[in-house]
Write a protein that holds these residues in place. Sequence first.
Motif, PDB file in Angstrom:
ATOM      1  N   THR A 134       0.719  -1.601   0.122  1.00 18.89           N
ATOM      2  CA  THR A 134      -0.008  -0.060   0.101  1.00 18.89           C
ATOM      3  C   THR A 134       0.813   1.674  -0.325  1.00 18.89           C
ATOM      4  O   THR A 134       1.923   1.280   0.462  1.00 18.89           O
ATOM      5  N   VAL A 135       0.621   1.988  -0.355  1.00 20.24           N
ATOM      6  CA  VAL A 135       0.775   3.824  -0.149  1.00 20.24           C
ATOM      7  C   VAL A 135       1.053   4.198   0.894  1.00 20.24           C
ATOM      8  O   VAL A 135       0.092   3.358   1.999  1.00 20.24           O
ATOM      9  N   GLY A 136       1.572   5.010   1.045  1.00 23.00           N
ATOM     10  CA  GLY A 136       1.243   5.785   2.439  1.00 23.00           C
ATOM     11  C   GLY A 136       0.224   6.459   2.622  1.00 23.00           C
ATOM     12  O   GLY A 136      -0.437   7.065   1.926  1.00 23.00           O
ATOM     13  N   ASP A 137       0.786   7.743   3.218  1.00 19.63           N
ATOM     14  CA  ASP A 137      -0.811   9.074   3.978  1.00 19.63           C
ATOM     15  C   ASP A 137      -0.475   9.567   2.528  1.00 19.63           C
ATOM     16  O   ASP A 137      -1.686  10.008   2.137  1.00 19.63           O
ATOM     17  N   THR A 138       0.384   9.702   1.929  1.00 19.21           N
ATOM     18  CA  THR A 138       0.636  11.328   0.613  1.00 19.21           C
ATOM     19  C   THR A 138       1.253  10.336  -0.323  1.00 19.21           C
ATOM     20  O   THR A 138       2.064   9.867   0.465  1.00 19.21           O
ATOM     21  N   TYR A 139       1.314  11.265  -1.068  1.00 21.47           N
ATOM     22  CA  TYR A 139       1.181  10.732  -2.660  1.00 21.47           C
ATOM     23  C   TYR A 139       2.532  12.111  -3.403  1.00 21.47           C
ATOM     24  O   TYR A 139       1.155  13.088  -3.478  1.00 21.47           O
ATOM     25  N   THR A 140       2.953  11.755  -3.752  1.00 24.24           N
ATOM     26  CA  THR A 140       3.116  12.967  -4.770  1.00 24.24           C
ATOM     27  C   THR A 140       3.040  12.731  -6.484  1.00 24.24           C
ATOM     28  O   THR A 140       4.513  11.377  -6.565  1.00 24.24           O
ATOM     29  N   PHE A 141       2.524  13.453  -7.254  1.00 22.35           N
ATOM     30  CA  PHE A 141       2.984  12.286  -8.698  1.00 22.35           C
ATOM     31  C   PHE A 141       3.315  14.580 -10.317  1.00 22.35           C
ATOM     32  O   PHE A 141       1.912  15.410  -9.325  1.00 22.35           O
TER      33      PHE A 141
END
Length: 236
Positions: A134-141
């Motif tokens: 799973t991805v964490g609480d924040t995601y940047t793209f």
Amino acid sequence: MARPNYKASVLLVEDEEHLHETLRLNLELEGYEVTSAYDGSQAMKSIQQEYFDVIVLDIMLPEMDGISVTESVRLQNNDVPILILSAKNTPADKITGLKKGADDYLTKPFNLEELLLRVDKLISKNKRIQDRETVGDTYTFGSNKVDFKAQEATIKDGSVISLSKKEAMLLKLLVENKNEVVTREKILQTVWGYNVYPTTRTIDNFILNFRKYFEEDTRNPRYFHSVRGVGYKYTE
């Protein structure tokens, strides 16, 4: 690990009534939610209306045989695990069943304990595949940043927008399966919950919103794609 209070759902497709009731009872005793079908077309109707964790499928069925059901399910890009039950026990029959898309094949007469064990294994294996890292609480793209916990995102022009719970869930699901098509069935199961089916248009509208929020050019999206007749994909 099973989710608390979550009952795995089994579609049992068997036309021989006595065997059907025996299997149903034993599956329910194992804690499964069982839906019954007694012929192939009834099975297909159930598969189109509901999500199942596993299908236990007899081959010799009225209306539409088990092999045809398996083929149809796979043609719809539905990857639900299928355990075939068959009175046919030659290697050629088994190979046909597996080639057409079955995950396991058990010949009649079979040991009930073995059947229950195989059902459990198929469900666990499917669960592991679905529970990707799973991805964490924040995601940047790109120039976007999403905070799944706060249900908000900083978008391309620097402004902060609120996301609905379902938007955040769908976004997270797509990101976790980066560069892979996520089927409509899986989206409905994960985001909308079991057996609640909105229309494809509902999901399309979510994707259009994501493009509006995050894409530089909404007509030529870089991140959010619809794959006609199959599902949706996030690419980076």
